[in-house]
Design a protein around this motif. Sequence first.
Motif, PDB file in Angstrom:
ATOM      1  N   GLU A 218      43.435  22.464  88.188  1.00  0.00           N
ATOM      2  CA  GLU A 218      44.610  23.337  88.208  1.00  0.00           C
ATOM      3  C   GLU A 218      45.300  23.176  89.553  1.00  0.00           C
ATOM      4  N   LEU A 219      46.522  22.669  89.510  1.00  0.00           N
ATOM      5  CA  LEU A 219      47.263  22.441  90.743  1.00  0.00           C
ATOM      6  C   LEU A 219      47.799  23.750  91.301  1.00  0.00           C
ATOM      7  N   ALA A 220      48.225  23.694  92.558  1.00  0.00           N
ATOM      8  CA  ALA A 220      48.764  24.889  93.217  1.00  0.00           C
ATOM      9  C   ALA A 220      49.998  25.420  92.490  1.00  0.00           C
ATOM     10  N   GLN A 221      50.676  24.536  91.746  1.00  0.00           N
ATOM     11  CA  GLN A 221      51.877  24.935  91.014  1.00  0.00           C
ATOM     12  C   GLN A 221      51.538  25.635  89.692  1.00  0.00           C
ATOM     13  N   GLY A 222      50.241  25.688  89.358  1.00  0.00           N
ATOM     14  CA  GLY A 222      49.827  26.402  88.157  1.00  0.00           C
ATOM     15  C   GLY A 222      49.598  25.538  86.933  1.00  0.00           C
ATOM     16  N   VAL A 223      50.007  24.272  86.957  1.00  0.00           N
ATOM     17  CA  VAL A 223      49.783  23.389  85.812  1.00  0.00           C
ATOM     18  C   VAL A 223      48.401  22.762  85.913  1.00  0.00           C
ATOM     19  N   ARG A 224      47.885  22.297  84.791  1.00  0.00           N
ATOM     20  CA  ARG A 224      46.559  21.695  84.746  1.00  0.00           C
ATOM     21  C   ARG A 224      46.650  20.241  84.323  1.00  0.00           C
ATOM     22  N   ILE A 225      45.792  19.423  84.939  1.00  0.00           N
ATOM     23  CA  ILE A 225      45.798  17.979  84.691  1.00  0.00           C
ATOM     24  C   ILE A 225      44.400  17.536  84.293  1.00  0.00           C
ATOM     25  N   ASN A 226      44.296  16.776  83.209  1.00  0.00           N
ATOM     26  CA  ASN A 226      43.030  16.137  82.847  1.00  0.00           C
ATOM     27  C   ASN A 226      42.825  14.926  83.753  1.00  0.00           C
ATOM     28  N   THR A 227      41.638  14.801  84.313  1.00  0.00           N
ATOM     29  CA  THR A 227      41.422  13.763  85.307  1.00  0.00           C
ATOM     30  C   THR A 227      39.940  13.429  85.402  1.00  0.00           C
ATOM     31  N   THR A 228      39.584  12.690  86.431  1.00  0.00           N
ATOM     32  CA  THR A 228      38.189  12.370  86.729  1.00  0.00           C
ATOM     33  C   THR A 228      37.890  12.777  88.161  1.00  0.00           C
ATOM     34  N   LEU A 229      36.771  13.462  88.345  1.00  0.00           N
ATOM     35  CA  LEU A 229      36.335  13.858  89.684  1.00  0.00           C
ATOM     36  C   LEU A 229      35.442  12.756  90.230  1.00  0.00           C
ATOM     37  N   ILE A 230      35.711  12.288  91.448  1.00  0.00           N
ATOM     38  CA  ILE A 230      34.938  11.186  92.018  1.00  0.00           C
ATOM     39  C   ILE A 230      34.410  11.554  93.396  1.00  0.00           C
ATOM     40  N   ASP A 231      33.358  10.827  93.799  1.00  0.00           N
ATOM     41  CA  ASP A 231      32.762  10.936  95.142  1.00  0.00           C
ATOM     42  C   ASP A 231      32.245  12.337  95.446  1.00  0.00           C
ATOM     43  N   VAL A 232      31.780  13.032  94.420  1.00  0.00           N
ATOM     44  CA  VAL A 232      31.164  14.343  94.614  1.00  0.00           C
ATOM     45  C   VAL A 232      29.839  14.340  93.875  1.00  0.00           C
ATOM     46  N   ALA A 233      28.741  14.654  94.574  1.00  0.00           N
ATOM     47  CA  ALA A 233      27.420  14.688  93.949  1.00  0.00           C
ATOM     48  C   ALA A 233      27.380  15.768  92.867  1.00  0.00           C
ATOM     49  N   GLU A 234      26.591  15.540  91.833  1.00  0.00           N
ATOM     50  CA  GLU A 234      26.531  16.473  90.705  1.00  0.00           C
ATOM     51  C   GLU A 234      26.224  17.892  91.163  1.00  0.00           C
TER      52      GLU A 234
END
Length: 311
Positions: free
Chosen positions: A90-106
């Motif tokens: 969820e962006l600061a503008q309030g809209v939501r984007i489908n994406t992939t989260l990377i470089d973060v441990a589970e």
Amino acid sequence: MATLKPMPVATKISAPFWQALKENQLKIQQCNSCDGWVFYPRNHCTHCFAHDLQWKQISGEGVLYSYTLTRIPTMPEFSDEMPQALAVVELAQGVRINTTLIDVAEQDITIGMAVKPVFDKVSIDGETLLRFTSTENVGGVRDYIDPLKDLTRNDQGQVQVPVSNLTALSALADNKFTDWSNQIVVDQALINAFAELSGDDYWLHTDPERAKKESPFKTTIAHGSLVQVLQSRLTIALPFEIIGFKTMVNYGSNRLRFPAPVPAGSTIYGRSKVQDISVSHKGVQLTLEVHIHVVGSDKPSVINDLVILYR
């Protein structure tokens, strides 16, 4: 160089979004009538339905709204990304984007965590995917890494690509033709020999006197199948060598066309490029687009999308 993974196809409406990503920017639409932010790309505002939207650059900062971890790839091409953190941001503008989260441990992924965009270059041509990572990590641009760069080369200078290295295989499909091959003269004697072998003795191929009078080409022409067969006598120097397979077979052709004639006495040569790489239960299929031309002619006489199967 390309990627085997399916890529988004830009439409007339979404093209500004994808172009901005290539320029390392995140742009979404804002309505000039009500100031509402809109995503995914549309022709109208989802708040007031006005058809008055403008693309505006934003920082891309937001929070993780939801996510799921996938451990089994839906396609073999995604096996190098397992496990995948498929996310909704969820962006600061309030809209939501489908994406992939990377470089973060589970164990560090938490709903509501602050995230920022990563512009992930996935091809040498600058194709860019929008990913997100924790604000504690380095965001910005993730440069494309040529998967062929560190591979060994054989004595002929060809890069050796293991059939199991799908990322490197996909990089071969770079839409670049090889240099021209050696040249072969297709004379009447060769055409006659093929006519005798194949049984195709149609006058257009075998009767020079009649062809001179009645043919639109004013001469005999080679059989299209003959020119195709001569492909095996053309030495086309591929810049790569596939290694690590048990069997390799000519699986057939996806397309075979004869766009231009080869008049008797013509000299031909050829070149090729990797058109596609695909993976199935049968193995790895490499589609090699082969063009054979009469020397000096821009139009190919044969186009053969040759499929080679590796197992």
